[in-house]
Motif scaffolding. Structure first.
Motif, PDB file in Angstrom:
ATOM      1  N   GLN A   3       0.824  -1.204   0.000  1.00 32.13           N
ATOM      2  CA  GLN A   3       0.000   0.000   0.000  1.00 32.13           C
ATOM      3  C   GLN A   3       0.858   1.254   0.000  1.00 32.13           C
ATOM      4  O   GLN A   3       1.918   1.300   0.632  1.00 32.13           O
ATOM      5  CB  GLN A   3      -0.899   0.032   1.235  1.00 32.13           C
ATOM      6  CG  GLN A   3      -1.998  -1.007   1.220  1.00 32.13           C
ATOM      7  CD  GLN A   3      -2.921  -0.844   2.404  1.00 32.13           C
ATOM      8  OE1 GLN A   3      -2.486  -0.872   3.554  1.00 32.13           O
ATOM      9  NE2 GLN A   3      -4.202  -0.648   2.122  1.00 32.13           N
ATOM     10  N   VAL A   5       0.303   5.839  -0.284  1.00 31.90           N
ATOM     11  CA  VAL A   5      -0.620   6.967  -0.182  1.00 31.90           C
ATOM     12  C   VAL A   5      -0.113   8.084  -1.081  1.00 31.90           C
ATOM     13  O   VAL A   5       1.080   8.402  -1.074  1.00 31.90           O
ATOM     14  CB  VAL A   5      -0.720   7.490   1.270  1.00 31.90           C
ATOM     15  CG1 VAL A   5      -1.618   8.723   1.347  1.00 31.90           C
ATOM     16  CG2 VAL A   5      -1.214   6.401   2.210  1.00 31.90           C
ATOM     17  N   SER A 111      -3.728   4.650  -2.478  1.00 33.58           N
ATOM     18  CA  SER A 111      -4.882   5.407  -1.996  1.00 33.58           C
ATOM     19  C   SER A 111      -4.608   6.872  -2.323  1.00 33.58           C
ATOM     20  O   SER A 111      -3.586   7.425  -1.904  1.00 33.58           O
ATOM     21  CB  SER A 111      -5.069   5.231  -0.489  1.00 33.58           C
ATOM     22  OG  SER A 111      -5.432   3.899  -0.197  1.00 33.58           O
ATOM     23  N   ASP A 157      -9.976   8.742  -3.437  1.00 37.73           N
ATOM     24  CA  ASP A 157     -10.439   7.764  -2.461  1.00 37.73           C
ATOM     25  C   ASP A 157     -10.920   8.464  -1.200  1.00 37.73           C
ATOM     26  O   ASP A 157     -11.727   7.929  -0.447  1.00 37.73           O
ATOM     27  CB  ASP A 157      -9.316   6.778  -2.129  1.00 37.73           C
ATOM     28  CG  ASP A 157      -8.891   5.990  -3.357  1.00 37.73           C
ATOM     29  OD1 ASP A 157      -9.772   5.397  -4.005  1.00 37.73           O
ATOM     30  OD2 ASP A 157      -7.683   5.983  -3.676  1.00 37.73           O
ATOM     31  N   LEU A 177      -8.882   4.388   5.878  1.00 36.12           N
ATOM     32  CA  LEU A 177      -9.044   4.052   4.470  1.00 36.12           C
ATOM     33  C   LEU A 177      -8.128   2.892   4.079  1.00 36.12           C
ATOM     34  O   LEU A 177      -8.561   1.924   3.453  1.00 36.12           O
ATOM     35  CB  LEU A 177      -8.750   5.283   3.591  1.00 36.12           C
ATOM     36  CG  LEU A 177      -8.692   5.048   2.083  1.00 36.12           C
ATOM     37  CD1 LEU A 177     -10.053   4.649   1.538  1.00 36.12           C
ATOM     38  CD2 LEU A 177      -8.167   6.301   1.386  1.00 36.12           C
ATOM     39  N   LEU A 178      -6.859   2.978   4.463  1.00 33.00           N
ATOM     40  CA  LEU A 178      -5.926   1.911   4.126  1.00 33.00           C
ATOM     41  C   LEU A 178      -6.314   0.593   4.798  1.00 33.00           C
ATOM     42  O   LEU A 178      -6.202  -0.471   4.187  1.00 33.00           O
ATOM     43  CB  LEU A 178      -4.495   2.300   4.484  1.00 33.00           C
ATOM     44  CG  LEU A 178      -3.724   2.977   3.344  1.00 33.00           C
ATOM     45  CD1 LEU A 178      -4.294   4.331   2.991  1.00 33.00           C
ATOM     46  CD2 LEU A 178      -2.254   3.067   3.677  1.00 33.00           C
ATOM     47  N   ARG A 181      -9.180  -0.865   2.872  1.00 34.72           N
ATOM     48  CA  ARG A 181      -8.735  -1.399   1.588  1.00 34.72           C
ATOM     49  C   ARG A 181      -7.983  -2.720   1.775  1.00 34.72           C
ATOM     50  O   ARG A 181      -7.992  -3.566   0.902  1.00 34.72           O
ATOM     51  CB  ARG A 181      -7.863  -0.384   0.862  1.00 34.72           C
ATOM     52  CG  ARG A 181      -8.677   0.793   0.353  1.00 34.72           C
ATOM     53  CD  ARG A 181      -7.785   1.855  -0.236  1.00 34.72           C
ATOM     54  NE  ARG A 181      -7.171   1.415  -1.452  1.00 34.72           N
ATOM     55  CZ  ARG A 181      -7.424   1.906  -2.661  1.00 34.72           C
ATOM     56  NH1 ARG A 181      -8.325   2.868  -2.781  1.00 34.72           N
ATOM     57  NH2 ARG A 181      -6.810   1.473  -3.720  1.00 34.72           N
TER      58      ARG A 181
END
Length: 187
Positions: A3, A5, A111, A157, A177-178, A181
């Motif tokens: 992941q 950002v 994201s 997002d 959010l992460l 996800r």
């Protein structure tokens, strides 16, 4: 998949402040230090030379580069590789083209977060922190607004108005959010 950002927004919209709040929230977050070819502020960058940039370009290792404030800012594949090894990189961008280049050019679960503030807030924040180039930052704010207007299909997002949300609240929203996800329940 790893992941990452992307924080998109005009100058002084809070990218540095929200990133600091993210790193306070969890040590897995770290600002991606772009390669900067030029002069001026070096904090938060990996300072490089025109020769290094040419070598990265020749190797096909430049994911995205842009010029602003008489400098060239580079998101490079080797730098991203190192950043992902260390945790969750937080990449700061001010161009929709940069977001697209990064999302399409480097495989990760990105994201994308829009941090926003009005132009007058950018001016107040820039002046308040002692920037010597506030006028150039306002030109960049205008360019960011135009960039958004040219790309009405750009999707986020998460959108955070940094005049209404504290950096800590923004960081918590991004962290949630992460987690969502990744399929992890948040507290």
């Amino acid at each position: 998949m790893s992941q990452g950002v992307i924080l998109y927004g005009p100058p002084a919209s809070g990218k540095d402040t929200v990133t600091a709040a993210l790193t306070d929230l969890s040590p897995r977050y770290a600002q991606f230090a772009r390669l900067k070819v030029g002069s001026g502020k070096s904090s938060g960058y990996r300072m490089g030379t025109a020769e290094q940039l040419r070598e990265l370009e020749a190797a096909g290792a430049v994911v995205y580069a842009n010029s602003r404030y008489d400098n060239t800012y580079v998101i490079d594949r080797p730098g991203l590789d190192d950043a992902f090894e260390a945790g969750v990189p937080v990449v700061h961008l001010g161009q929709v083209a940069g977001i697209r280049a990064l999302v399409d050019g480097y495989p990760a679960d990105w994201s994308v977060v829009l941090l926003w503030c009005p132009r007058e807030v950018t001016e107040q924040r820039s002046t308040g922190r002692g920037d010597s180039d506030t006028a150039a930052r306002l030109v960049a704010w205008d360019a960011t607004r135009e960039d958004l207007d040219k790309h009405p299909g750009a999707t986020w997002d998460l959108t955070v108005d940094t005049t209404a949300a504290s950096p800590q609240d923004a960081a918590r929203l991004i962290d949630q959010l992460l987690a969502q996800r990744a399929g992890v329940a948040t507290a």
